[in-house]
Scaffold this active site. Sequence first.
Site, PDB file in Angstrom:
ATOM      1  CG  ASP A  13      -1.790  -1.241   1.338  1.00  0.00           C
ATOM      2  OD1 ASP A  13      -2.097  -1.697   0.181  1.00  0.00           O
ATOM      3  OD2 ASP A  13      -1.854  -1.806   2.459  1.00  0.00           O
ATOM      4  CE  LYS A  16       3.396  -2.401  -4.420  1.00  0.00           C
ATOM      5  NZ  LYS A  16       2.816  -1.986  -3.057  1.00  0.00           N
ATOM      6  CE  LYS A  18       0.647  10.295  -8.806  1.00  0.00           C
ATOM      7  NZ  LYS A  18       0.779  11.722  -8.191  1.00  0.00           N
ATOM      8  CB  ALA A  39      -2.046  -6.956  -5.515  1.00  0.00           C
ATOM      9  N   GLY A  40      -4.040  -4.734  -4.615  1.00  0.00           N
ATOM     10  CA  GLY A  40      -5.109  -3.813  -5.204  1.00  0.00           C
ATOM     11  C   GLY A  40      -4.591  -2.445  -5.327  1.00  0.00           C
ATOM     12  CG  HIS A  41      -1.496  -2.283  -7.725  1.00  0.00           C
ATOM     13  ND1 HIS A  41      -0.567  -2.826  -8.492  1.00  0.00           N
ATOM     14  CD2 HIS A  41      -0.826  -2.514  -6.585  1.00  0.00           C
ATOM     15  CE1 HIS A  41       0.385  -3.442  -7.896  1.00  0.00           C
ATOM     16  NE2 HIS A  41       0.069  -3.203  -6.473  1.00  0.00           N
ATOM     17  CD  GLN A 224       1.184  -8.836  -2.609  1.00  0.00           C
ATOM     18  OE1 GLN A 224       2.068  -9.311  -3.120  1.00  0.00           O
ATOM     19  NE2 GLN A 224      -0.172  -8.710  -3.022  1.00  0.00           N
ATOM     20  CB  THR A 300      -7.590  -6.481  -1.485  1.00  0.00           C
ATOM     21  OG1 THR A 300      -6.559  -6.064  -2.597  1.00  0.00           O
ATOM     22  CG2 THR A 300      -8.130  -7.602  -1.836  1.00  0.00           C
ATOM     23  NE  ARG A 305      -4.308   0.348   2.901  1.00  0.00           N
ATOM     24  CZ  ARG A 305      -4.548   1.074   1.936  1.00  0.00           C
ATOM     25  NH1 ARG A 305      -4.071   2.412   1.882  1.00  0.00           N
ATOM     26  NH2 ARG A 305      -4.863   0.464   0.645  1.00  0.00           N
TER      27      ARG A 305
END
Length: 430
Positions: A13, A16, A18, A39-41, A224, A300, A305
């Site tokens: 997080d 990455k 952007k 992953a969650g971009h 990650q 995700t 966080r």
Amino acid sequence: MPVIAVIGAQWGDEGKGKIVDLLASHAQMVARSQGGANAGHTIRRGDRKIVLHLLPSGVLNPTAQCLIGPGVVVDADELIEELAEIEALGLSLKGRLTIDLRAHVVFPTHKQIEVCQEKALGNDKIGTTSRGIGPAYCDKAARRGVRVGDLLNAETRKKSCSALYEHHAKALKSFFKEQPPSREEFLRQAEKWAEALSPYAGDAVRSLREAVAADQTVLLEGAQGTFLDLDLGTYPFVTSSHPTVGGPVIGLGLPPRKIDYVLGVLKAYCTRVGSGPFPSEMEDDMADMIRQKGGEYGATTGRPRRIGWLDLVAAREAAYWNGLSGWAITKLDVLDGLKSLQLCCEYRLGGNPLEGAPLTTHDWESVQAHYEAHPGWDDGRGVREYDALPANARAYLERIATFTGVPIQMISLGAGQEATISASNGPFHL
Ligand code: IMP
């Protein structure tokens, strides 16, 4: 700059998505080498927010070739959904996406097993994304996994999927006392995936090799972050792959010396989702404020966080392990307006300074972060030139560079592509 690896230097997080998206508009190829739909971009286009879990962020550049390497674990249902979303944006992936035949497949039973495993751990749970990542890599290491290539041939599919089904059904029934899906359902799904994935299945390693030989600009998109690395991270509170620079070497069959530049992505503060050691975690009030301002909720899972001060000790380890060439510092604007900040510059164990990162779980949990106070700054948001940043923000950035020995090449001051400063003498002057 032909081959650039983009690596998360913290606990994931880092922003990455952007950075990769920005660089991808100049790239001819973008490749994922490890991880899966955990992953969650997050990428923004005007008011639109696009979250990619499996497809490389390069899919939004209509001319970029996109690769999913052998090191990735592929959740076919998720991938099919993402393909449809991207096509709905008017972007075709036919002829420009290759999913390697050697990539392993994630089944719904991997997710079911993971939920059971986490439940059984109770308070000691890892806090995974429930995407079946650990169980899928576990089957891969145990050499009973099913690969994309196995799906394509009816006979191999039946044989490999039936064997995996037996294993999962036994684990679920006998060990976790859970009902598995029927064998027919399991096999039917695999057949459906074969049909959907076959137009894209191929040799991603060969495609990468050809692009490198042709001197194309290739982005290796890490998922990650370094401290979630299975070998080097805060084990067992890690993911099951290698988010460090070794990821693309193994997961895409890329010789290490072919990587020309390793860009480390470092958020201006730290976050982590899930359980596990987090030496620079901050007090609740400050954490709440930064979480709100920085929108620090899992892309995700939506989980809030955990928030910490920037950990330079960890950043320096990440810089060495990954052989970083430069930093992209993200979300600096989130720290605007703070009176003062803390920078973690030393770990101590039992009162004694530690060289580098702790080696054991016990030491990671016992280590104490020691801080350097740093004066805050006002608003730097509209700034597009390094020299125009508030003096204390520049001093903060310079401390990062000198402490880690890595120059800063990019600074992100907001979600939009325009909110970025790139060093005028660096390789990413956009
Ligand atoms: P898993 O990868 O789902 O097995 O989760 C293992 C650990 O890695 C958990 O602490 C997750 O929260 C964390 N994790 C996995 N993927 C990401 C990510 O993309 N960003 C941040 N944390 C992640």
